[in-house]
Design an enzyme around this catalytic site. Structure first.
Site, mmCIF file in Angstrom:
data_model
loop_
_atom_site.group_PDB
_atom_site.id
_atom_site.type_symbol
_atom_site.label_atom_id
_atom_site.label_comp_id
_atom_site.label_asym_id
_atom_site.label_seq_id
_atom_site.Cartn_x
_atom_site.Cartn_y
_atom_site.Cartn_z
ATOM 1 N N MET A 1 0.999 -1.180 0.347
ATOM 2 C CA MET A 1 0.070 -0.329 0.196
ATOM 3 C C MET A 1 0.610 1.230 0.374
ATOM 4 O O MET A 1 0.171 2.539 0.147
ATOM 5 C CB MET A 1 -1.122 -0.328 1.305
ATOM 6 C CG MET A 1 -1.848 -0.871 0.963
ATOM 7 S SD MET A 1 -3.235 -1.233 -0.336
ATOM 8 C CE MET A 1 -3.551 -2.482 -0.793
ATOM 9 N N HIS B 1 -3.607 -5.143 -9.268
ATOM 10 C CA HIS B 1 -4.648 -3.918 -8.722
ATOM 11 C C HIS B 1 -6.351 -4.542 -9.247
ATOM 12 O O HIS B 1 -6.437 -5.327 -9.940
ATOM 13 C CB HIS B 1 -4.367 -2.750 -9.927
ATOM 14 C CG HIS B 1 -5.538 -1.516 -9.408
ATOM 15 N ND1 HIS B 1 -4.794 -0.858 -8.276
ATOM 16 C CD2 HIS B 1 -6.276 -1.075 -9.970
ATOM 17 C CE1 HIS B 1 -6.189 -0.240 -8.071
ATOM 18 N NE2 HIS B 1 -6.775 -0.059 -8.939
HETATM 19 C C1 GAR Z 1 -5.814 -6.982 -2.786
HETATM 20 O O1 GAR Z 1 -7.069 -6.983 -3.329
HETATM 21 C C2 GAR Z 1 -4.631 -6.061 -4.489
HETATM 22 O O2 GAR Z 1 -5.338 -6.659 -5.427
HETATM 23 C C3 GAR Z 1 -4.936 -4.860 -3.546
HETATM 24 O O3 GAR Z 1 -5.372 -4.668 -2.380
HETATM 25 C C4 GAR Z 1 -5.193 -6.578 -2.003
HETATM 26 C C5 GAR Z 1 -4.597 -7.642 -0.957
HETATM 27 O O4 GAR Z 1 -4.792 -8.328 -0.494
HETATM 28 N N1 GAR Z 1 -4.458 -3.957 -4.065
HETATM 29 C C6 GAR Z 1 -3.889 -2.602 -4.449
HETATM 30 O O5 GAR Z 1 -4.796 -2.700 -4.499
HETATM 31 C C7 GAR Z 1 -3.198 -1.634 -4.881
HETATM 32 N N2 GAR Z 1 -3.593 -0.755 -5.541
HETATM 33 P P1 GAR Z 1 -4.036 -9.109 0.037
HETATM 34 O O6 GAR Z 1 -2.858 -8.597 1.047
HETATM 35 O O7 GAR Z 1 -4.795 -10.553 0.629
HETATM 36 O O8 GAR Z 1 -3.532 -9.929 -1.203
#
Ligand code: GAR
Length: 205
Positions: free
Chosen positions: A93, A112
């Site tokens: 993030m 994404h």
């Molecule tokens: C996921 O949905 C990923 O695509 C998103 O955060 C989540 C993390 O989940 N990423 C973003 O929004 C980046 N811009 P995770 O920690 O369970 O993989």
């Protein structure tokens, strides 16, 4: 065969990291090896996933470190220590500077949770992406895996997969469906594609 060293950067639950661990274990990531995990948060459950899989991990807390420069310098030195050749942002993030991304051209991959160019760029991350998709009223969303450059969510697209929005979806329900039907499938596929490319380049000198 000289596998590509993969370092995965996380901030939270780490389900995409888990998808990569599972892909490596089941032989779907033959060109790569996850050599390290770095979390921007000490509380990320993804750190537990790394530990359970026997993968070395480290925390670089953006706030504790202070400046963006110091944060990125620490990331770079850890990536080098782990032997990382390919960096995967899996729910990471923090935005990386142009100086950082320029060091790894076409060597940083991000997942994404929308079909770029919809619902992407600064301010669109995690649940916010799904809230925006539902507020707009789109009937199809999905996930995108792309290279990372100096433009947030602007690097070359590697893979995309569409997912239907259903009646009664909440941001949480939609997030889960997009992960299950798209992210956990296309992220390992894209990582294998790029890891293989890097491995071939190494073999051919
Ligand atoms: C996921 O949905 C990923 O695509 C998103 O955060 C989540 C993390 O989940 N990423 C973003 O929004 C980046 N811009 P995770 O920690 O369970 O993989």
């Amino acid at each position: 065969m000289n596998k590509t060293g993969i370092v995965v950067l996380i901030s939270g639950g780490g389900t995409n990291l888990q998808a990569l661990i599972d892909a490596e274990r089941s032989g779907r990531l033959p060109a790569g090896q996850i050599v390290g995990v770095i979390s921007s948060s000490p509380a990320a459950y993804g750190l537990e996933r790394a530990k359970l899989a026997g993968i070395p991990s480290a925390v670089v807390d953006r706030r504790a470190v202070g400046t963006q420069e110091a944060f990125e310098a620490r990331l770079l030195s850890l990536i080098e220590c782990f032997g990382g050749e390919l960096i995967v942002l899996a729910g990471f993030m923090s935005i990386l500077s142009g100086d950082f991304t320029a060091r790894y051209p076409e060597r940083i991959i991000n997942v994404h949770p929308s079909l770029i160019p919809s619902f992407c760029g600064k301010g669109y991350y995690g649940l916010k992406v799904h809230e925006a998709a539902l507020a707009y009223g789109v009937k199809v969303t999905g996930a995108t895996v792309h290279f990372v450059n100096e433009v947030t969510d602007g690097g070359r697209i590697l893979l995309q997969k569409a997912v239907c929005v259903e009646e009664g979806d909440t941001p949480q329900i939609l997030q889960q469906r997009v992960m299950r039907e798209a992210e956990w499938i296309i992220l390992p596929q894209a990582v294998q594609m790029v890891a293989n490319e890097i491995m071939l380049q190494k073999e051919n000198g």
